[in-house]
Structures are given as C-alpha cells and as structure tokens.
Motif scaffolding. Sequence first.
Motif, short mmCIF file in Angstrom:
data_model
loop_
_atom_site.label_atom_id
_atom_site.label_comp_id
_atom_site.label_asym_id
_atom_site.label_seq_id
_atom_site.Cartn_x
_atom_site.Cartn_y
_atom_site.Cartn_z
N GLU A 39 0.78 -1.41 0.09
CA GLU A 39 0.08 -0.19 0.30
C GLU A 39 0.58 1.45 0.21
N PHE A 40 2.13 1.08 -0.80
CA PHE A 40 2.92 2.57 -0.91
C PHE A 40 3.14 2.37 -1.34
N ASP A 41 4.67 3.55 -1.83
CA ASP A 41 4.37 3.57 -3.59
C ASP A 41 6.69 3.16 -3.58
N TYR A 42 7.48 3.38 -2.12
CA TYR A 42 8.71 3.09 -2.13
C TYR A 42 9.18 3.00 -0.77
N VAL A 43 9.77 2.67 -0.04
CA VAL A 43 10.78 2.33 1.20
C VAL A 43 11.54 4.33 1.58
N GLU A 44 10.69 4.77 2.06
CA GLU A 44 11.45 6.35 2.28
C GLU A 44 12.79 6.00 3.29
N GLY A 45 13.40 6.56 2.43
CA GLY A 45 15.15 7.19 2.53
C GLY A 45 15.78 5.81 2.64
#
Length: 398
Positions: free
Chosen positions: A351-357
């Motif tokens: 449910e998210f676009d990418y792993v932030e960081g």
Amino acid sequence: MGTDKQYQGYEPFDYLDAGEDYDQFETQRGPHYFDDPYEIPLGEQAAARADRLSAAETIISLHEHAFYFPKNIEEIDDYCRQGRAMTAYDALAASNLDAVFDWHLDGVLRMHSKNGWKFSEVVHDLGIRAADIAKQEFVTRAGDVDDIRQAHENGQVAIVPSIEGCMMIENELDRLDVLYGLGVRALGITYSESNALGTGINDEDSDGGLTSFGEDAVERMNKLGILIDPSHASRQTTLDTCEASDDPVMLSHNGARALLDITRLDADEVLEAVADTGGVIGIQSAPHNVASPDHPKHTIESVMDHFEYVKDLVGIDHVSFGPDTLYGDHVGLHKYMGKNYDKYPDWQDIEFDYVEGMENPTEAWHNIVRWLVREGYTDEEIRKVTGGNTLRVLETVW
C-alpha cells in the motif's frame, strides 16, 4: 572513498550497438526512480561527520541488485529473458559504496525455461554481466578481500557475484566448483522453494531441514571459500546449516521475526545460531518485509528498528545491512510478481510507493550512515556495521 569515484562515463554494453546487437529497454537515468529522494536531516557538523565516515570507511552492502530494471515494469520478463542486466555504473558512482554483494537476476532468472533457475541460465547471467564489466574500469569483480580493499583505495566499486539459491546445482556437487570458477563468492542454500539441499521458507510448515546432500554441499562450499547464505531457507535448514558449516554463515538480508511475524524473517534462535558461527546478519529493506510495531509503515525508521533489535540480541559485531534494493520501481516489481508469479500472492497488496530513505543502493547507504550518526553511534561502531564485520567474516571464509 565516499563519492569521489573514478567513473569515466561507461554505460552498460557500450561495446555493442543497442537495437542491433540486443533489444533496448528504457530504464531510469541516474539513481532515483522517484523525483523527490529522501535524506536523513542532519545539522552541519553531523553531516560533515557522516561524509567523513562515508569517505574513510570501507562500506560493503551484503545484498543488492545493482543494475537497472526496465522503467515499464510490465517488461520485466522480456528484459530478463534477454539476460542483459544493465549494471548501474553511474548510480554506483554516486554512492558511498566500495563493495556490493550483487545477487544477479535470481527470482526472475528464466532465460531458457518457464520456471527458471536452470544451470545454463545462471551461467548465462554470470557470463554476460562479467563480459560487460570487463569492458570498463570502474566496477571490478571481487574474488578476494584484497579486491575490495583496492576498490576502496582506487575509487572503484567491487561487485561480489552472488546467487540466492542452489536449485541449479541439482545433485551435482562439482557445479559448486564451476560457479566458484565463474566468480561466485556467495551462495544461498535455497531460494524460498525447497531443493536438493534443504527446505525453503515456502515449505516451512513441513520443515525437513538440511539434507545429507545439503551437508555435503556446505562442506564443499567451505572448502572452496564460498560464503553461505540461508536467508531464504527454512528455520531448521538454517539451524542445520549453522551446525554443519566450519566457517561463519551469513544472513545477507533478513530481520527480526519478533518485530514482524512473517516467514521471510528469522526467530531469535536462528539469529543467535548465525552469530554463534561468527557470522553476520544483514538487515534488509525490501518492500513490506521489515515494518515494525513502532513504525508500521515501512520506512528507514522501521528498518532501523530491526537493526537495533538484532544488534541488542547478538551484539554489534554480528550485524550489518543487506538492504536488497535496486535501481527501478521496487514496489512495482513486487506487485507485478505478486500478480503473475503464484509463489508471491501477497506481494500485490503493498500500500505504499517505496521505502522512504531506502529507495535504492545509493540512497540507502547514504542514509544508513546519516541515521547512525544522528543516533549517536561511535565511529568504531559505524565502521563495524557498514563493512568491518563483513570484512572480518570474509577474511575467514575466503
């Protein structure tokens, strides 16, 4: 060497004519697939310290796929079937990495077959990547520890050819020698599916552990000097591998099942068994695999929750990072595989676009160092977890 790399501008397969000698696929340009890369915020003094450490230390990733994926992820099967993975030379040149365990095509390795992992496909993958790398002078292939140290000194990046499972050796031990001769220096026991060596995580409900042939394979890998990685093996197979191996064992890309109860992560007893071999555990950041109770949305903060849990469990001498990132739409790849590959049914529900960081190897390792500085780790502790622990293991195994 930090980001002061000696890159001369070579692009993948420059020695061939794109569209004539091979089919060309559009890929992103540069490290970032998304327009707004994330950076751990630091003050001026802390940022300078992070830059100093990135330049001074030998930084080694235990697990990446350091090549470009097609921009249109629906083309992934055609791209991989051609067997020309485009090493991300320019993106690696923008990183602080000195060495990368590059695990090649792995789960999408199906150049000559429907279901993949045939010996001919592994050899094809290794050979074509090696041919392209041989045509330039920035990226090198590491065969021993000196190659990694020289890459650091010379402003290069050393790639350690690695394969995530042993399905392709079938029941032929001598194929391990062939793979070693082709440059492979790290091997997985299984890649999720069970094979002749042991049980994979997909079959953990009927966990038979390491087979007698698997014991022979572990012995042969010890004799050859191949680093053994049971990251995708079942609980019992991993415990048996630790018992059978005379050399340290590595989990190149894992996390703590105590923080996220999925089969892809390991229980405390498994993490402790790996550490007891003298080995090292790399904390991963592949999409949806290492969320945590304190950070249920998967970001670098949840990844670091797993890092600190494992560090507290087994000690700082036995933990590092294997983010398992790539240059492309990693979440999109997982969703595609969840939709089209039966063995990854839950991957289409991210449910998210990418792993932030931790979007890719360049961003991930830049932020790992910055996060460690932000949290007050000492220079010596940062040296250990960004490469020192890995070098210690490699000095023994290789």
